[in-house]
Design an enzyme around this catalytic site. Structure first.
Site, mmCIF file in Angstrom:
data_model
loop_
_atom_site.group_PDB
_atom_site.id
_atom_site.type_symbol
_atom_site.label_atom_id
_atom_site.label_comp_id
_atom_site.label_asym_id
_atom_site.label_seq_id
_atom_site.Cartn_x
_atom_site.Cartn_y
_atom_site.Cartn_z
ATOM 1 N N LYS A 1 28.175 41.828 37.647
ATOM 2 C CA LYS A 1 28.463 42.386 38.965
ATOM 3 C C LYS A 1 29.829 43.044 39.016
ATOM 4 O O LYS A 1 30.150 43.740 39.989
ATOM 5 C CB LYS A 1 28.358 41.318 40.051
ATOM 6 C CG LYS A 1 29.316 40.146 39.940
ATOM 7 C CD LYS A 1 29.177 39.213 41.120
ATOM 8 C CE LYS A 1 30.041 37.973 40.998
ATOM 9 N NZ LYS A 1 29.459 36.957 40.121
ATOM 10 N N LYS B 1 26.026 43.000 28.508
ATOM 11 C CA LYS B 1 25.447 42.067 29.468
ATOM 12 C C LYS B 1 25.557 42.601 30.897
ATOM 13 O O LYS B 1 26.538 43.238 31.270
ATOM 14 C CB LYS B 1 26.173 40.722 29.350
ATOM 15 C CG LYS B 1 25.609 39.600 30.204
ATOM 16 C CD LYS B 1 26.418 38.330 29.970
ATOM 17 C CE LYS B 1 25.962 37.216 30.890
ATOM 18 N NZ LYS B 1 26.783 35.991 30.714
ATOM 19 N N LYS C 1 40.534 38.046 30.629
ATOM 20 C CA LYS C 1 40.942 38.098 32.036
ATOM 21 C C LYS C 1 42.415 38.465 32.178
ATOM 22 O O LYS C 1 42.803 39.109 33.156
ATOM 23 C CB LYS C 1 40.649 36.757 32.726
ATOM 24 C CG LYS C 1 39.164 36.501 32.929
ATOM 25 C CD LYS C 1 38.907 35.328 33.856
ATOM 26 C CE LYS C 1 37.423 35.176 34.143
ATOM 27 N NZ LYS C 1 37.141 34.083 35.102
#
Length: 335
Positions: A200, A197, A115
């Protein structure tokens, strides 16, 4: 006996509509868990603040997620459903646990590294300490089991380590939780890049199915799904796209992989992809319809999360007070 049921805690961030992967991997199982366990489900809005949020969107998405969880089958008469920020003990216990978590442990968290790379202009302390707040979420409710995906296993291990460290110093304060990973559907892959994976956050909207996508959108995305140059609907190594579609179809229909292979023997990929899309659209239809009805009833939603928070505060308060007492903090006197 009722009081012998184990406790299950699970939290989900209000950062957009969950995907088919979220649903098949976790959310679909939550209503089933509430029949066997004492389940605590939280919309963890505090976690979402590690990334800048637009306030109006966050409020709307939080209420939307409460409605969606109810639409997925969570029964507030059987389970505890609340919004994380409505229970101050989450942030309060996180501070206590921060003082028993090592800097090196947090610096090794792969999700923090990922992140930070995605948001280099906002590498904040909350993002760094995110796993400690997650530990507080879990430990406040003396959770026995925590449904987690593969990407959260490292955070789960930290929660166990910190709880064990605290208990080792002060005695039996926190229950040591175990990860709960469902056998089927734990990992749904991207429709466009089936080696990774489904997410969204993918830049390609054809790569994922959102829980509230309409039937036409679902069909269109599945028909565009990446497969391979063969034309045989079988599950084997090297056929990532077809393997993913077979897995999805198997989960939503309840058919075994051999049954799916037999059903589509001699048929082309076009027929198969359409069938998968139709099966998914039908499986999600009750969720979409119930969600639309719930979202119209704001008073009911408020009643659910208000009562849920009251019950959660009572449970969390007991754990927090016990931790404070062990640490030597002076507890406030009740009038």
């Amino acid at each position: 006996m009722e009081n012998e049921k184990k406790n299950v805690f699970s939290g989900i961030q209000p950062t957009g509509i969950p995907t088919l992967g979220n649903y098949l991997g976790a959310m679909r199982n939550w209503p089933l868990l509430q029949e066997e366990y004492h389940c605590i489900y939280s919309v963890v809005d505090l976690h979402s603040l590690t990334v800048r949020q637009e306030p109006a969107n966050l409020r709307r998405q939080t209420l939307s997620l409460v409605a969606l969880l109810l639409a997925c089958g969570i029964n507030p008469e059987k389970s505890l459903l609340f919004i994380q920020s409505h229970v101050p003990a989450h942030a309060e216990l996180a501070w206590l646990l921060n003082c028993y978590t090592q800097f090196g442990e947090l610096s090794r968290m792969t999700q923090f590294k990922d992140k930070s790379a995605k948001h280099p202009d906002n590498i904040n302390a909350g993002l760094f300490c995110y796993p400690v707040l997650m530990a507080a979420d879990i430990l406040l409710y003396q959770a026995d089991l925590v449904p987690v995906g593969a990407d959260q296993k490292q955070h789960m291990e930290l929660a166990r380590d910190v709880a064990g460290r605290f208990n080792g110093i002060y005695g039996d304060v926190f229950r040591i939780p175990e990860p709960y990973i469902p056998k089927d559907g734990a990992r749904v892959m991207s429709l466009q890049e089936p080696a990774k994976k489904m997410s969204k956050s993918d830049e390609n909207p054809n790569a994922y199915i959102l829980l509230l996508d309409d039937a036409d959108t679902i069909l269109r995305k599945f028909r565009r799904a990446v497969t391979d140059s063969e034309a045989e609907v079988v599950c084997r190594e090297g056929k990532d796209g077809i393997n993913n579609l077979i897995s999805i179809y198997s989960i939503v229909t309840g058919k075994t992989v051999p049954e799916v292979e037999h059903e589509f023997a001699g048929k082309g990929y076009g027929d198969f992809k359409t069938a998968v899309g139709e099966a998914v659209a039908e499986a999600l239809r009750p969720v979409r319809e119930t969600y639309a009805d719930l979202l119209k009833n704001k008073d009911y939603l408020a009643d659910v999360y208000t009562k849920g928070a009251e019950k959660a505060r009572a449970i969390a308060g007991r754990t927090y007070a016990k931790a404070c007492k062990k640490l030597g903090l002076v507890l406030p006197q009740r009038p």
